[in-house]
Write a protein that holds these residues in place. Structure first.
Motif, PDB file in Angstrom:
ATOM      1  N   PHE A 167      -2.527  -2.151  -1.145  1.00  0.00           N
ATOM      2  CA  PHE A 167      -1.166  -2.689  -1.118  1.00  0.00           C
ATOM      3  C   PHE A 167      -1.047  -3.980  -1.919  1.00  0.00           C
ATOM      4  O   PHE A 167       0.045  -4.494  -2.110  1.00  0.00           O
ATOM      5  CB  PHE A 167      -0.734  -2.940   0.329  1.00  0.00           C
ATOM      6  CG  PHE A 167      -0.798  -1.698   1.172  1.00  0.00           C
ATOM      7  CD1 PHE A 167       0.178  -0.723   1.064  1.00  0.00           C
ATOM      8  CD2 PHE A 167      -1.845  -1.503   2.051  1.00  0.00           C
ATOM      9  CE1 PHE A 167       0.116   0.420   1.823  1.00  0.00           C
ATOM     10  CE2 PHE A 167      -1.913  -0.361   2.825  1.00  0.00           C
ATOM     11  CZ  PHE A 167      -0.936   0.602   2.707  1.00  0.00           C
TER      12      PHE A 167
ATOM     13  N   LYS B  40      -1.086  -7.824  -3.143  1.00  0.00           N
ATOM     14  CA  LYS B  40      -0.629  -9.084  -2.554  1.00  0.00           C
ATOM     15  C   LYS B  40       0.491  -8.896  -1.549  1.00  0.00           C
ATOM     16  O   LYS B  40       0.866  -9.830  -0.844  1.00  0.00           O
ATOM     17  CB  LYS B  40      -0.198 -10.055  -3.652  1.00  0.00           C
ATOM     18  CG  LYS B  40       0.986  -9.582  -4.466  1.00  0.00           C
ATOM     19  CD  LYS B  40       1.299 -10.571  -5.567  1.00  0.00           C
ATOM     20  CE  LYS B  40       2.482 -10.081  -6.373  1.00  0.00           C
ATOM     21  NZ  LYS B  40       2.813 -10.996  -7.459  1.00  0.00           N
ATOM     22  N   TYR B  41       1.022  -7.691  -1.447  1.00  0.00           N
ATOM     23  CA  TYR B  41       2.111  -7.434  -0.506  1.00  0.00           C
ATOM     24  C   TYR B  41       1.599  -7.157   0.899  1.00  0.00           C
ATOM     25  O   TYR B  41       2.378  -7.136   1.852  1.00  0.00           O
ATOM     26  CB  TYR B  41       2.969  -6.270  -1.003  1.00  0.00           C
ATOM     27  CG  TYR B  41       3.552  -6.559  -2.363  1.00  0.00           C
ATOM     28  CD1 TYR B  41       4.550  -7.517  -2.519  1.00  0.00           C
ATOM     29  CD2 TYR B  41       3.080  -5.918  -3.490  1.00  0.00           C
ATOM     30  CE1 TYR B  41       5.069  -7.818  -3.765  1.00  0.00           C
ATOM     31  CE2 TYR B  41       3.589  -6.208  -4.746  1.00  0.00           C
ATOM     32  CZ  TYR B  41       4.584  -7.153  -4.877  1.00  0.00           C
ATOM     33  OH  TYR B  41       5.085  -7.446  -6.110  1.00  0.00           O
ATOM     34  N   HIS B  42       0.309  -6.945   1.048  1.00  0.00           N
ATOM     35  CA  HIS B  42      -0.260  -6.747   2.379  1.00  0.00           C
ATOM     36  C   HIS B  42      -0.245  -8.086   3.110  1.00  0.00           C
ATOM     37  O   HIS B  42      -0.588  -9.122   2.533  1.00  0.00           O
ATOM     38  CB  HIS B  42      -1.693  -6.218   2.271  1.00  0.00           C
ATOM     39  CG  HIS B  42      -2.245  -5.751   3.573  1.00  0.00           C
ATOM     40  ND1 HIS B  42      -2.718  -6.617   4.521  1.00  0.00           N
ATOM     41  CD2 HIS B  42      -2.399  -4.503   4.085  1.00  0.00           C
ATOM     42  CE1 HIS B  42      -3.141  -5.942   5.557  1.00  0.00           C
ATOM     43  NE2 HIS B  42      -2.967  -4.649   5.319  1.00  0.00           N
ATOM     44  N   PRO B  43       0.146  -8.129   4.377  1.00  0.00           N
ATOM     45  CA  PRO B  43       0.261  -9.417   5.083  1.00  0.00           C
ATOM     46  C   PRO B  43      -1.063 -10.187   5.199  1.00  0.00           C
ATOM     47  O   PRO B  43      -1.047 -11.413   5.269  1.00  0.00           O
ATOM     48  CB  PRO B  43       0.782  -9.041   6.469  1.00  0.00           C
ATOM     49  CG  PRO B  43       0.793  -7.561   6.534  1.00  0.00           C
ATOM     50  CD  PRO B  43       0.568  -7.005   5.176  1.00  0.00           C
TER      51      PRO B  43
ATOM     52  N   TYR C 234      -3.616 -10.011   2.934  1.00  0.00           N
ATOM     53  CA  TYR C 234      -4.309  -9.955   1.652  1.00  0.00           C
ATOM     54  C   TYR C 234      -5.045 -11.259   1.334  1.00  0.00           C
ATOM     55  O   TYR C 234      -6.236 -11.245   1.028  1.00  0.00           O
ATOM     56  CB  TYR C 234      -3.326  -9.617   0.528  1.00  0.00           C
ATOM     57  CG  TYR C 234      -3.973  -9.616  -0.836  1.00  0.00           C
ATOM     58  CD1 TYR C 234      -4.730  -8.536  -1.249  1.00  0.00           C
ATOM     59  CD2 TYR C 234      -3.833 -10.698  -1.700  1.00  0.00           C
ATOM     60  CE1 TYR C 234      -5.337  -8.516  -2.494  1.00  0.00           C
ATOM     61  CE2 TYR C 234      -4.435 -10.695  -2.951  1.00  0.00           C
ATOM     62  CZ  TYR C 234      -5.184  -9.603  -3.337  1.00  0.00           C
ATOM     63  OH  TYR C 234      -5.799  -9.601  -4.558  1.00  0.00           O
TER      64      TYR C 234
END
Length: 149
Positions: A63, A65-68, A70
């Motif tokens: 995902f 940098k959009y993963h919480p 990351y």
């Protein structure tokens, strides 16, 4: 493939070469550093921690940098890698592994060139070799490196 005396002789010589490499100073240093690494409980814990974080990072990276989590997982993975790499047993093993690989690359290059100059053999670690483009068209990037794919 039929086993001829020539092929059997080549296989016998290859086994002898492998034995000489294993019993050389570089080969014995590699085996000793491998044994020390495998018997070092602290190093094994650091390797295990890094491996589990790396697996988690690979899941998160899907995902980007959009993963919480990351940034946190990325940082933890890098810190664990550095901690693992700085451990004496790991560093000594990696150094011995690189030296052995250099010897193996040189031997395969000499054997390959003895057969023919057209035989492709390892020419060093591509991670450390910077050629600015492969120019052979066989880099696998489809020409994105600037080669003549």
């Amino acid at each position: 493939m039929l086993a001829t005396m020539e092929i059997i002789d080549i296989l016998h010589q290859a086994d002898g070469l492998a034995e000489m490499i294993l019993h050389s100073e570089i080969g014995e240093e590699y085996l000793l550093s491998l044994y020390k690494l495998q018997s070092d409980k602290e190093a094994q814990q650091k390797i295990s921690k890094f491996t589990s974080l790396k697996d988690l990072f690979e899941d998160v990276q899907r995902f980007g940098k959009y993963h919480p989590d990351y940034k946190r997982i990325n940082l933890e993975t890098r810190e664990a890698k550095r901690d693992m790499d700085m451990h004496d047993s790991v560093a000594n093993f990696k150094r011995a592994e690189t030296e052995l690989q250099s010897v193996l690359d040189e031997i395969s290059g000499r054997i390959g060139s003895a057969v023919s100059e057209q035989v492709k053999t390892p020419a060093g670690n591509p991670f450390f070799v910077s050629s600015g483009g492969c120019s052979t068209g066989s880099c696998g990037t489809g020409g994105s490196c600037g080669c003549s794919a």
